[in-house]
Design a protein around this motif. Structure first.
Motif, mmCIF file in Angstrom:
data_model
loop_
_atom_site.group_PDB
_atom_site.id
_atom_site.type_symbol
_atom_site.label_atom_id
_atom_site.label_comp_id
_atom_site.label_asym_id
_atom_site.label_seq_id
_atom_site.Cartn_x
_atom_site.Cartn_y
_atom_site.Cartn_z
ATOM 1 N N GLU A 41 2.590 4.169 -2.451
ATOM 2 C CA GLU A 41 1.527 4.294 -3.439
ATOM 3 C C GLU A 41 0.350 5.068 -2.849
ATOM 4 O O GLU A 41 0.046 4.959 -1.663
ATOM 5 N N VAL A 42 -0.303 5.840 -3.693
ATOM 6 C CA VAL A 42 -1.484 6.577 -3.264
ATOM 7 C C VAL A 42 -2.592 5.571 -2.937
ATOM 8 O O VAL A 42 -2.844 4.648 -3.722
ATOM 9 N N PRO A 43 -3.236 5.700 -1.783
ATOM 10 C CA PRO A 43 -4.302 4.755 -1.436
ATOM 11 C C PRO A 43 -5.480 4.855 -2.398
ATOM 12 O O PRO A 43 -5.787 5.942 -2.912
ATOM 13 N N GLU A 44 -6.121 3.726 -2.631
ATOM 14 C CA GLU A 44 -7.324 3.691 -3.460
ATOM 15 C C GLU A 44 -8.532 3.534 -2.548
ATOM 16 O O GLU A 44 -8.512 2.750 -1.597
ATOM 17 N N VAL A 45 -9.591 4.285 -2.849
ATOM 18 C CA VAL A 45 -10.789 4.283 -2.009
ATOM 19 C C VAL A 45 -12.019 4.026 -2.884
ATOM 20 O O VAL A 45 -12.267 4.756 -3.843
ATOM 21 N N GLU A 46 -12.757 2.994 -2.547
ATOM 22 C CA GLU A 46 -14.007 2.682 -3.244
ATOM 23 C C GLU A 46 -15.175 2.931 -2.290
ATOM 24 O O GLU A 46 -15.256 2.319 -1.231
ATOM 25 N N THR A 67 -7.581 0.616 0.163
ATOM 26 C CA THR A 67 -6.468 -0.289 -0.114
ATOM 27 C C THR A 67 -5.246 0.523 -0.531
ATOM 28 O O THR A 67 -5.362 1.649 -1.020
ATOM 29 N N GLN A 68 -4.082 -0.078 -0.331
ATOM 30 C CA GLN A 68 -2.823 0.526 -0.761
ATOM 31 C C GLN A 68 -1.918 -0.603 -1.224
ATOM 32 O O GLN A 68 -1.689 -1.558 -0.479
ATOM 33 N N ALA A 69 -1.449 -0.511 -2.444
ATOM 34 C CA ALA A 69 -0.665 -1.599 -3.042
ATOM 35 C C ALA A 69 -1.448 -2.911 -2.996
ATOM 36 O O ALA A 69 -0.904 -3.976 -2.692
ATOM 37 N N ASN A 70 -2.755 -2.805 -3.251
ATOM 38 C CA ASN A 70 -3.671 -3.957 -3.302
ATOM 39 C C ASN A 70 -3.858 -4.650 -1.953
ATOM 40 O O ASN A 70 -4.387 -5.766 -1.901
ATOM 41 N N GLU A 71 -3.463 -3.980 -0.872
ATOM 42 C CA GLU A 71 -3.644 -4.539 0.464
ATOM 43 C C GLU A 71 -4.582 -3.640 1.267
ATOM 44 O O GLU A 71 -4.514 -2.411 1.157
ATOM 45 N N PRO A 72 -5.486 -4.234 2.083
ATOM 46 C CA PRO A 72 -6.387 -3.412 2.903
ATOM 47 C C PRO A 72 -5.607 -2.523 3.859
ATOM 48 O O PRO A 72 -4.605 -2.942 4.447
#
Length: 264
Positions: A41-46, A67-72
């Motif tokens: 999954e593409v990482p999410e960055v806030e 996070t990636q797949a809802n994991e840090p």
């Protein structure tokens, strides 16, 4: 009778071997299919700041929660913050490497030296995946205005917003450095409207006092929005890399200029 029994046993043994081979092949095919289906999954960055407007000439903590797949994500290849004042343009930007502090948080301390509206891009690499979310931040006290000015400002803000949507974000990878006489990779990531710029025509224009003429090197897209080319710099010195990107059928033509130092 013994010959008949022996023939029967051989036949059963052959059937068992065939069944085992079929099961093994089926299991391998299943594992191969499962492996191909598992796409990272593409990482999410806030990106996080303190309360705005941010004070001028005071240290400010800027964080990126990855996070990636809802994991840090604890092992990002890098998180770099690119920061610039809108009034000065992206060519004045500064890029600062973030430090991992734990729980998927990567942060820097930055001092904004003047008031205004700033753009901040969190260039984030996790394995083969690159993402670069862009956020806007206000620095310094907001100025009051008359209703006429407010109306004009509102129109300008709307126009600026529309312009920002069409902007391209180009990140040229120069963190690892370049050495003369060694084949090296020229890598750039390009986003349009915060989405990877896919299937574009991208080339690197290379110029320097070390060279008699400009050299153009075509890049190939390796990952969505990631374009790579190989090049060997002939000598140490300062080089200008101009990244050209286009889609002629969509009337898209753009470029961004970068300066690099090539060492011995």
């Amino acid at each position: 009778m013994n010959r008949l029994l022996w023939s029967l046993l051989v036949f059963i043994f052959i059937l068992l071997l065939a069944a085992c081979g079929t099961n093994e092949q089926s299991q391998q095919n299943s594992e191969s299919s499962s492996s191909e289906d598992q796409v990272a999954e593409v990482p999410e960055v806030e990106v996080k700041f303190g309360e705005q407007p941010i004070p001028v000439k005071e240290k400010t903590t800027i964080e990126a929660a990855v996070t990636q797949a809802n994991e840090p994500v604890e092992d990002a290849d890098y998180v770099d913050f690119e920061i610039w004042n809108e009034s000065n343009g992206q060519e004045s930007s500064k890029t600062i490497e973030a430090e991992h502090t734990g729980d998927g948080i990567y942060e820097i301390e930055y001092t904004f030296d003047s008031s205004g509206t700033y753009q901040v891009i969190a260039h984030t690499q996790v394995g083969d995946l690159h993402t670069m979310p862009q956020v806007e931040v206000v620095v310094g006290e907001e100025q009051s205005s008359t209703s006429d000015n407010s109306s004009s400002h509102s129109h300008e803000d709307s126009q600026d917003h529309n312009d920002m949507k069409e902007k391209f974000m180009v990140h040229f990878m120069k963190e690892e450095g370049f050495k003369a006489g060694e084949e090296t990779q020229l890598t750039t990531h390009i986003n349009q409207m915060e989405q990877p710029f896919e299937d574009g025509l991208v080339s690197f224009e290379i110029s320097s006092d070390q060279m008699d003429k400009h050299l153009y090197v075509d890049a190939e897209e390796q990952e969505p929005g990631e374009y790579i080319a190989s090049h060997t710099f002939p000598a140490a010195g300062s080089y200008t890399i101009t990244i050209h990107y286009e889609k002629p059928n969509q009337d898209i033509h753009g470029h961004q200029e970068e300066t690099i130092e090539v060492t011995e």
